[in-house]
Structures are given as C-alpha cells and as structure tokens.
Scaffold this motif. Structure first.
Motif, PDB file in Angstrom:
ATOM      1  N   VAL A   1     -44.427  22.741  10.144  1.00  0.00           N
ATOM      2  CA  VAL A   1     -44.871  21.395   9.776  1.00  0.00           C
ATOM      3  C   VAL A   1     -46.304  21.158  10.237  1.00  0.00           C
ATOM      4  O   VAL A   1     -47.133  20.621   9.496  1.00  0.00           O
ATOM      5  N   ASP A   2     -46.610  21.573  11.459  1.00  0.00           N
ATOM      6  CA  ASP A   2     -47.977  21.426  11.975  1.00  0.00           C
ATOM      7  C   ASP A   2     -48.980  22.136  11.068  1.00  0.00           C
ATOM      8  O   ASP A   2     -50.050  21.602  10.753  1.00  0.00           O
TER       9      ASP A   2
ATOM     10  N   LEU B   1     -47.587  12.940  -0.711  1.00  0.00           N
ATOM     11  CA  LEU B   1     -46.754  14.043  -0.264  1.00  0.00           C
ATOM     12  C   LEU B   1     -45.330  13.849  -0.775  1.00  0.00           C
ATOM     13  O   LEU B   1     -44.763  12.759  -0.652  1.00  0.00           O
TER      14      LEU B   1
ATOM     15  N   ALA C   1     -51.760   9.312   4.160  1.00  0.00           N
ATOM     16  CA  ALA C   1     -50.779   9.823   3.205  1.00  0.00           C
ATOM     17  C   ALA C   1     -49.758   8.768   2.821  1.00  0.00           C
ATOM     18  O   ALA C   1     -49.425   7.871   3.600  1.00  0.00           O
TER      19      ALA C   1
ATOM     20  N   THR D   1     -50.864  11.198  11.041  1.00  0.00           N
ATOM     21  CA  THR D   1     -52.189  11.637  11.499  1.00  0.00           C
ATOM     22  C   THR D   1     -53.140  11.866  10.336  1.00  0.00           C
ATOM     23  O   THR D   1     -54.324  12.117  10.543  1.00  0.00           O
ATOM     24  N   ILE D   2     -52.619  11.812   9.111  1.00  0.00           N
ATOM     25  CA  ILE D   2     -53.469  11.935   7.924  1.00  0.00           C
ATOM     26  C   ILE D   2     -53.198  10.731   7.028  1.00  0.00           C
ATOM     27  O   ILE D   2     -52.184  10.061   7.149  1.00  0.00           O
TER      28      ILE D   2
ATOM     29  N   MET E   1     -41.780  15.283  10.848  1.00  0.00           N
ATOM     30  CA  MET E   1     -42.696  15.323   9.704  1.00  0.00           C
ATOM     31  C   MET E   1     -43.413  13.988   9.535  1.00  0.00           C
ATOM     32  O   MET E   1     -44.635  13.941   9.354  1.00  0.00           O
TER      33      MET E   1
ATOM     34  N   VAL F   1     -49.472  20.231   7.687  1.00  0.00           N
ATOM     35  CA  VAL F   1     -50.342  19.060   7.817  1.00  0.00           C
ATOM     36  C   VAL F   1     -51.800  19.492   7.945  1.00  0.00           C
ATOM     37  O   VAL F   1     -52.698  18.924   7.308  1.00  0.00           O
ATOM     38  N   THR F   2     -52.055  20.500   8.748  1.00  0.00           N
ATOM     39  CA  THR F   2     -53.421  21.000   8.914  1.00  0.00           C
ATOM     40  C   THR F   2     -53.979  21.520   7.596  1.00  0.00           C
ATOM     41  O   THR F   2     -55.129  21.253   7.234  1.00  0.00           O
TER      42      THR F   2
ATOM     43  N   ASP G   1     -54.700  18.724   5.061  1.00  0.00           N
ATOM     44  CA  ASP G   1     -55.922  18.005   5.439  1.00  0.00           C
ATOM     45  C   ASP G   1     -57.170  18.809   5.062  1.00  0.00           C
ATOM     46  O   ASP G   1     -58.197  18.244   4.675  1.00  0.00           O
TER      47      ASP G   1
ATOM     48  N   ARG H   1     -46.076  13.443  12.107  1.00  0.00           N
ATOM     49  CA  ARG H   1     -47.278  14.230  11.815  1.00  0.00           C
ATOM     50  C   ARG H   1     -48.029  13.672  10.608  1.00  0.00           C
ATOM     51  O   ARG H   1     -49.255  13.713  10.546  1.00  0.00           O
ATOM     52  N   PHE H   2     -47.292  13.159   9.609  1.00  0.00           N
ATOM     53  CA  PHE H   2     -47.946  12.590   8.435  1.00  0.00           C
ATOM     54  C   PHE H   2     -48.812  11.385   8.807  1.00  0.00           C
ATOM     55  O   PHE H   2     -49.788  11.072   8.108  1.00  0.00           O
TER      56      PHE H   2
END
Length: 453
Positions: A119-120, A137, A165, A162-163, A156, A123-124, A127, A159-160
């Motif tokens: 998942v990390d 997404l 989305a 952080t962007i 998930m 996301v990276t 981005d 983490r989402f």
C-alpha cells in the motif's frame, strides 16, 4: 460527384437509410430516389434532397474529400490532451462469491491480499504519476470489503489522506455494514459505491450462485442502508445484461422501487454487458448476450418502460451507439473516438497485490500483460510504451476502414489475446451492430413522420 466511403446503407421496409460513419448524421431515401442513388444518377435527385445529401457529406466533390474529412477529424479529435489517468487498487484476489461470468477466474491461481508495504508503494507511485492533481482511486478486488480485509482497508484510507484523492469502491455489497465505521470516518473522501445486480431477485440469485443463498436481498438491503445514511455518496448499480435477464429489466426496476432504491437522488442505474475481452470469440459464459443485440434489447425495453431514460443507454463494446442515439434526439453531440479506449487514453494503472502494474482492470493479475511494477520498487517495463503510444491513426487497416470513428481501434487486450499482437486489431462487428440498432429504431417508428423530400 461521388458517394462518400463513410456510408453505411440500411434497407428498412421501403426506405434506404444512409448513415455517415464519421459525422453520425443520417438521411432517408424513398421511392425513385433509391434507384437514382444506386445508379449514381445524383443530378436527377430533387434539388432539396440533393442539397441535404451534399450538406451532410453523403455526396462529395471528389474522392479526395473523404481524405480531407478524415484529416480534419484527426486534427480536431486525435490529439491526446492532458487528462488524469485512472487508478485501480486491488485489495485482494479473494472473493466470497463465485459468479460464473467473472473475467478473473481464468488466471487467479491463488488468493493474495495487499500488504501495508505494498500500500505504501502504491501511494508513492500514484503520487509520482499524478503530481499536483486530484486523483480518483478505485478500490477493487476480488471482493475488497471482506471482513478479514478491514484492517488493511483502514490503512489504505489513512495513506490516501496523504495525497489529494477521492475514492470509489467496487463491491458486491455482502459485508458492507461491517465497514460502516470506515464509510463514516472517510465519508468526505468516498464519492462512489458501485454494486452489481444481475436482474430481479430470482434471476439474480440463480445467476450468482445457483443455490439458496439470497444475495439479492442482502445486497439491496445494504444499498438501501447506504442511500439513507450517506446521501453524499453516489450509489451506482451496474445491471449486467445477459440472455437470462435481458427480458427482465422492468422486473428489476419494480423490485428496486419496492425496496425504496429506484428514484433516490444519489442512486444511478448503469447497464453493461457480461463479456470477456480475453475470450471475445469463445467466451466461457454460455449465456452471454451478443453485443450486436445489446442496444436493440435496451431500445425495446425503453419503449415499454419509461423509467429507462435516454441517458441510461450506455455500455458494451459498441457504446458509441448510445451516444449516436442521443445525437439523433439532439441531446448530445456524438464525437468519433480517435484516441483509443480508456487503457490508452487517459490511461489505466491497475495495482495488483502481486506488486505489478497492469494497463487494464480486466487483465490485472495475468503477468503476461504487466507493464511495470510498484513493489519492491517502481519501474515501467518496455511493454508500457506499447500501450501508451498505441494509436489507431498509425494502423493502416484502421485508416482504410469506414468505421474508424466508431471502433477506435478496438480493444488492445483482444488484439493480443486473439491475434498475438497489440497492433493487429481484433475487429468488432460494427456493421451488424449498427444495422441492428437502426432497424430497431425503424421498427419502433423512430423515423416516422420525418420529411424525406
């Protein structure tokens, strides 16, 4: 004067319907005009009718006019401007159901679920691929909302955040209430919940499981729950048509009304066709509805059931016909697609639990189609360029075809699966699809009362 090569002729009763396959306009000939058309005696056609045929480009000055028209279309419609790609994140390959038409079943060898490390990396990578843009997404599976997946789904969403989305979840809906707290805590991020029904209760349950497991009641109960609690979330119900349910569309609508689902402002019905892009000629699902009959079925049902709106006529490989129908009604301008399918433009990146990136959600998991990897590190393979650079405008066979504006080069998955070459098009039967569509409109009286002079 010459006939354009971009003409499909359809004889219907005593009429000859001319359809222009690049502009999507039509003209109807009757009586003596049909004979004059067939003999290329254009000068003897009445001035009024001849003027229409010329203005709609059915008759052109010379054979170079068609080439000029195509070049104009290419200039206007062939440029791939900047659009946001689509991102699919597969939570797991595991599913609690065993739908007989599932396109994933022929390459799913084992059940795997995405890890936090994966998942990390997802996301990276997303981005990197879509900086400074809002990203849409799609959480996918298997069935993403299985009870055992809740912890990883929660991770998930963390983490989402952080962007930039928004999120769509594609689910069979069986365990939806077990994720109620996830929906609530992420309600600003979740924009769409997408479900699938296969007809009214009796037919749906038969198609889905062939047992006494009443998935229809569970799914519709959970849909109703979401509609009433989360009015900001768009609920989309995919109704996948096949030979078993195509005559029961109205029955499903009746049951959705009884269940207080149909008519809700945040609920939308979208039709689709059960199909296999990898097996277009030899599908393993015996009840597949041919795409050549898809729009006639919808049109016949729409004629009887006013709850089916013009906007609902979408879906299948020949979805352009729905747009053409709305153009006939002057509700939409149908535009030829010269850019390719969504996998080509704006592009699809499907992140599978195996660490690979795939160019289409329908072939994710089949490693022979992978275009890159996101784990343990991100890189694209050389196959990526084959997809992103593909253009129907580079294919000589397509450029010579009068249906280029309706087919857009076909499906690249089918090209590879059937012909073994992404650049060797697997040609759809556009001609019969279009003919059946036009004949159905005539049978319903669509062209009655029009000025044929």
């Amino acid at each position: 004067m010459f006939k354009s090569k971009y003409i499909h002729e359809c004889f219907i009763n005593s009429k000859l319907l001319l359809f222009h396959t690049l502009t999507f306009s039509y003209e109807i000939l009757t009586g003596e005009d049909i004979v004059l058309w067939e003999k290329n005696k254009f000068d003897f056609i009445s001035n009024k009718k001849l003027g229409k045929l010329i203005s709609k480009l059915f008759i052109v000055e010379d054979k170079g006019s068609d080439e000029a028209l195509l070049n104009k279309a290419i200039t206007l419609l062939g440029n791939k401007g900047r659009l946001k790609p689509q991102f699919f994140i597969y939570v797991t390959t595991e599913c609690n159901l065993n739908c007989p038409y599932c396109y994933q079943r022929d390459y799913k060898s084992k059940n795997i679920t995405i890890s936090k490390k994966h998942v990390d990396s997802v996301v990276t990578t997303i981005d990197l691929l879509s900086k400074k843009e809002n990203k849409h997404l799609v959480i996918f599976g298997g069935e993403p909302l299985l009870p055992q997946n809740k912890q990883i789904v929660e991770y998930m969403f963390d983490r989402f955040k952080t962007i930039d989305a928004t999120v769509e979840i594609v689910t069979n809906g069986i365990y939806l209430k077990q994720y109620d707290d996830v929906l609530s805590s992420n309600k600003q991020m979740i924009k769409i919940l997408r479900f699938t029904l296969n007809g009214p209760k009796k037919i749906h349950n038969f198609i889905r499981d062939n047992s006494n497991f009443d998935t229809f009641s569970i799914i519709t109960d959970n849909i109703r729950y979401v509609l009433n609690k989360y009015d900001h979330i768009q609920v989309i119900i995919n109704f996948l048509l096949d030979k078993l349910n195509c005559d029961s569309i109205s029955d499903l609508f009746n049951e959705l009304e009884i269940n207080d689902i149909l008519g809700k402002q945040n609920c939308r019905i979208e039709f689709g066709r059960i199909q296999s892009r990898k097996h277009p000629e030899n599908n393993f699902y015996k009840n597949e509805l041919p795409y050549t009959e898809y729009y006639p079925v919808l049109l016949r049902t729409k004629l009887k059931d006013k709850r089916i709106t013009d906007e609902m006529l979408i879906g299948s490989e020949v979805s352009i016909l729905g747009k053409i129908y709305r153009q006939f009604l002057k509700k939409e301008i149908a535009i030829p697609n010269l850019k390719g399918c969504k996998a080509i433009y704006p592009g699809v990146f499907a992140f599978y639990p195996d660490g690979k990136i795939y160019p289409c959600d329908e072939i994710a998991g089949d490693v022979s189609y992978a275009i890159g990897q996101y784990y343990p590190y991100f890189m694209f393979y050389k196959e990526k360029e084959n997809w992103s650079s593909y253009s129907v405008l580079d294919n000589e066979k397509c450029l010579k075809c009068k249906f280029i504006g309706m087919c857009n080069g076909g499906c690249l998955v089918s090209n590879l699966a059937v012909n073994g070459d992404i650049n060797s098009p697997y040609c759809l039967d556009i001609e019969n699809s279009l003919n059946n569509f036009l004949v159905e409109l005539e049978l319903e009286g669509f062209f009655n009362g029009q000025d044929y002079s």
